[in-house]
Scaffold this motif. Structure first.
Motif, PDB file in Angstrom:
ATOM      1  N   ARG A   1       0.831  -1.212   0.000  1.00  0.00           N
ATOM      2  CA  ARG A   1       0.000   0.000   0.000  1.00  0.00           C
ATOM      3  C   ARG A   1       0.863   1.258   0.000  1.00  0.00           C
ATOM      4  NH1 ARG A   1      -2.981  -2.856   3.985  1.00  0.00           N
ATOM      5  NH2 ARG A   1      -1.960  -1.592   5.578  1.00  0.00           N
ATOM      6  N   LYS A   2       1.922   1.250   0.792  1.00  0.00           N
ATOM      7  CA  LYS A   2       2.818   2.405   0.868  1.00  0.00           C
ATOM      8  C   LYS A   2       3.496   2.641  -0.477  1.00  0.00           C
ATOM      9  CE  LYS A   2       6.465   4.272   3.792  1.00  0.00           C
ATOM     10  NZ  LYS A   2       7.345   4.010   4.937  1.00  0.00           N
ATOM     11  N   LYS A   3       3.897   1.572  -1.140  1.00  0.00           N
ATOM     12  CA  LYS A   3       4.547   1.678  -2.441  1.00  0.00           C
ATOM     13  C   LYS A   3       3.588   2.268  -3.478  1.00  0.00           C
ATOM     14  CE  LYS A   3       6.954  -1.194  -5.829  1.00  0.00           C
ATOM     15  NZ  LYS A   3       7.346  -2.558  -6.171  1.00  0.00           N
ATOM     16  N   LYS A   4       2.327   1.801  -3.485  1.00  0.00           N
ATOM     17  CA  LYS A   4       1.336   2.329  -4.426  1.00  0.00           C
ATOM     18  C   LYS A   4       1.050   3.801  -4.150  1.00  0.00           C
ATOM     19  CE  LYS A   4      -0.939  -1.969  -5.611  1.00  0.00           C
ATOM     20  NZ  LYS A   4      -2.171  -2.728  -5.648  1.00  0.00           N
ATOM     21  N   LYS A   5       0.966   4.159  -2.878  1.00  0.00           N
ATOM     22  CA  LYS A   5       0.718   5.555  -2.515  1.00  0.00           C
ATOM     23  C   LYS A   5       1.868   6.438  -2.989  1.00  0.00           C
ATOM     24  CE  LYS A   5      -0.464   8.465   1.423  1.00  0.00           C
ATOM     25  NZ  LYS A   5      -0.664   8.521   2.882  1.00  0.00           N
ATOM     26  N   GLN A   6       3.084   5.969  -2.816  1.00  0.00           N
ATOM     27  CA  GLN A   6       4.260   6.724  -3.266  1.00  0.00           C
ATOM     28  C   GLN A   6       4.239   6.900  -4.787  1.00  0.00           C
ATOM     29  OE1 GLN A   6       6.543   8.133  -1.342  1.00  0.00           O
ATOM     30  NE2 GLN A   6       7.711   8.913  -3.059  1.00  0.00           N
ATOM     31  N   GLU A   7       3.878   5.858  -5.513  1.00  0.00           N
ATOM     32  CA  GLU A   7       3.798   5.947  -6.973  1.00  0.00           C
ATOM     33  C   GLU A   7       2.734   6.952  -7.404  1.00  0.00           C
ATOM     34  OE1 GLU A   7       3.134   1.968  -8.313  1.00  0.00           O
ATOM     35  OE2 GLU A   7       5.210   1.355  -7.978  1.00  0.00           O
ATOM     36  N   GLU A   8       1.580   6.961  -6.715  1.00  0.00           N
ATOM     37  CA  GLU A   8       0.526   7.920  -7.046  1.00  0.00           C
ATOM     38  C   GLU A   8       0.987   9.351  -6.793  1.00  0.00           C
ATOM     39  OE1 GLU A   8      -3.007   6.910  -4.918  1.00  0.00           O
ATOM     40  OE2 GLU A   8      -3.206   4.963  -5.886  1.00  0.00           O
ATOM     41  N   MET A   9       1.710   9.568  -5.689  1.00  0.00           N
ATOM     42  CA  MET A   9       2.208  10.905  -5.386  1.00  0.00           C
ATOM     43  C   MET A   9       3.214  11.365  -6.442  1.00  0.00           C
ATOM     44  SD  MET A   9       2.556  10.826  -1.254  1.00  0.00           S
ATOM     45  CE  MET A   9       3.098  12.528  -1.174  1.00  0.00           C
ATOM     46  N   GLU A  10       4.082  10.449  -6.886  1.00  0.00           N
ATOM     47  CA  GLU A  10       5.042  10.791  -7.936  1.00  0.00           C
ATOM     48  C   GLU A  10       4.322  11.108  -9.244  1.00  0.00           C
ATOM     49  OE1 GLU A  10       7.723   7.521  -8.171  1.00  0.00           O
ATOM     50  OE2 GLU A  10       8.734   8.041  -6.280  1.00  0.00           O
ATOM     51  N   LYS A  11       3.276  10.360  -9.556  1.00  0.00           N
ATOM     52  CA  LYS A  11       2.511  10.595 -10.770  1.00  0.00           C
ATOM     53  C   LYS A  11       1.829  11.962 -10.719  1.00  0.00           C
ATOM     54  CE  LYS A  11       0.534   6.987 -12.404  1.00  0.00           C
ATOM     55  NZ  LYS A  11      -0.397   5.872 -12.647  1.00  0.00           N
ATOM     56  N   GLN A  12       1.280  12.324  -9.560  1.00  0.00           N
ATOM     57  CA  GLN A  12       0.640  13.628  -9.397  1.00  0.00           C
ATOM     58  C   GLN A  12       1.666  14.747  -9.509  1.00  0.00           C
ATOM     59  OE1 GLN A  12      -1.441  13.541  -5.682  1.00  0.00           O
ATOM     60  NE2 GLN A  12      -3.148  12.338  -6.479  1.00  0.00           N
ATOM     61  N   ALA A  13       2.862  14.543  -8.991  1.00  0.00           N
ATOM     62  CA  ALA A  13       3.904  15.555  -9.064  1.00  0.00           C
ATOM     63  C   ALA A  13       4.324  15.801 -10.510  1.00  0.00           C
ATOM     64  CB  ALA A  13       5.105  15.134  -8.229  1.00  0.00           C
ATOM     65  N   VAL A  14       4.306  14.767 -11.315  1.00  0.00           N
ATOM     66  CA  VAL A  14       4.689  14.909 -12.726  1.00  0.00           C
ATOM     67  C   VAL A  14       3.595  15.632 -13.499  1.00  0.00           C
ATOM     68  CG1 VAL A  14       5.125  13.615 -14.850  1.00  0.00           C
ATOM     69  CG2 VAL A  14       6.213  12.910 -12.714  1.00  0.00           C
ATOM     70  N   THR A  15       2.336  15.324 -13.208  1.00  0.00           N
ATOM     71  CA  THR A  15       1.243  15.916 -13.975  1.00  0.00           C
ATOM     72  C   THR A  15       0.871  17.315 -13.489  1.00  0.00           C
ATOM     73  OG1 THR A  15      -0.397  14.853 -12.544  1.00  0.00           O
ATOM     74  CG2 THR A  15       0.256  13.667 -14.542  1.00  0.00           C
ATOM     75  N   ALA A  16       1.226  17.681 -12.250  1.00  0.00           N
ATOM     76  CA  ALA A  16       0.874  19.005 -11.724  1.00  0.00           C
ATOM     77  C   ALA A  16       1.768  20.064 -12.360  1.00  0.00           C
ATOM     78  CB  ALA A  16       1.037  19.021 -10.208  1.00  0.00           C
ATOM     79  N   PRO A  17       1.205  21.246 -12.624  1.00  0.00           N
ATOM     80  CA  PRO A  17       2.031  22.322 -13.171  1.00  0.00           C
ATOM     81  C   PRO A  17       3.041  22.792 -12.125  1.00  0.00           C
ATOM     82  CG  PRO A  17      -0.178  23.123 -12.686  1.00  0.00           C
ATOM     83  CD  PRO A  17      -0.183  21.644 -12.467  1.00  0.00           C
ATOM     84  N   SER A  18       4.271  22.983 -12.547  1.00  0.00           N
ATOM     85  CA  SER A  18       5.318  23.326 -11.602  1.00  0.00           C
ATOM     86  C   SER A  18       5.480  24.828 -11.418  1.00  0.00           C
ATOM     87  CB  SER A  18       6.652  22.731 -12.070  1.00  0.00           C
ATOM     88  OG  SER A  18       6.970  23.247 -13.353  1.00  0.00           O
ATOM     89  N   GLY A  19       4.877  25.627 -12.281  1.00  0.00           N
ATOM     90  CA  GLY A  19       5.109  27.074 -12.228  1.00  0.00           C
ATOM     91  C   GLY A  19       4.217  27.830 -11.275  1.00  0.00           C
ATOM     92  N   GLY A  20       2.946  27.732 -11.386  1.00  0.00           N
ATOM     93  CA  GLY A  20       2.091  28.595 -10.589  1.00  0.00           C
ATOM     94  C   GLY A  20       0.895  27.869 -10.034  1.00  0.00           C
ATOM     95  N   GLY A  21       0.121  28.594  -9.235  1.00  0.00           N
ATOM     96  CA  GLY A  21      -1.097  28.041  -8.701  1.00  0.00           C
ATOM     97  C   GLY A  21      -0.923  27.354  -7.372  1.00  0.00           C
ATOM     98  N   GLY A  22       0.293  27.017  -7.020  1.00  0.00           N
ATOM     99  CA  GLY A  22       0.527  26.319  -5.770  1.00  0.00           C
ATOM    100  C   GLY A  22       0.949  27.277  -4.666  1.00  0.00           C
ATOM    101  N   LEU A  23       1.147  26.765  -3.498  1.00  0.00           N
ATOM    102  CA  LEU A  23       1.623  27.567  -2.378  1.00  0.00           C
ATOM    103  C   LEU A  23       3.117  27.811  -2.521  1.00  0.00           C
ATOM    104  CD1 LEU A  23      -0.253  25.778   0.549  1.00  0.00           C
ATOM    105  CD2 LEU A  23      -0.893  27.894  -0.584  1.00  0.00           C
ATOM    106  N   ARG A  24       3.541  29.016  -2.082  1.00  0.00           N
ATOM    107  CA  ARG A  24       4.953  29.359  -2.159  1.00  0.00           C
ATOM    108  C   ARG A  24       5.447  29.781  -0.791  1.00  0.00           C
ATOM    109  NH1 ARG A  24       6.365  33.164  -6.902  1.00  0.00           N
ATOM    110  NH2 ARG A  24       8.205  31.870  -6.909  1.00  0.00           N
ATOM    111  N   TRP A  25       6.675  29.453  -0.515  1.00  0.00           N
ATOM    112  CA  TRP A  25       7.294  29.843   0.737  1.00  0.00           C
ATOM    113  C   TRP A  25       7.849  31.258   0.577  1.00  0.00           C
ATOM    114  CZ3 TRP A  25       7.204  27.190   5.220  1.00  0.00           C
ATOM    115  CH2 TRP A  25       6.828  25.847   5.160  1.00  0.00           C
TER     116      TRP A  25
END
Length: 79
Positions: free
Chosen positions: A52-76
């Protein structure tokens, strides 16, 4: 003296019948799968949790690849 030829009696019961090739192939494949599963789970107390942990990690990596990296997210911001 002992009887060493099957025609002399009793030895016909000692003959081992080998299974047909398809059955033997299936049995060997099942044994190989069992050995492989045992070696992958060696030392792991709860293999389901690890899966389950491995599948969850894969889903998070997949979301990170498909999410836009430039804007719309929170910034520090520092300072």
């Amino acid at each position: 003296m002992g009887m060493c030829l099957p025609c002399l009696g009793g030895a016909a019961d000692d003959v081992v019948v080998t299974p047909d090739p398809d059955t033997k192939r299936r049995q060997l494949a099942e044994a190989a799968e069992k050995r492989q599963k045992e070696t992958t789970n060696r030392g792991i107390k709860n293999p389901e949790a690890v899966e389950r942990k491995k599948k969850k990690q894969e889903e998070m990596e997949k979301q990170a690849v498909t999410a836009p990296s430039g804007g719309g997210g929170l910034r520090w911001q520092v300072g």
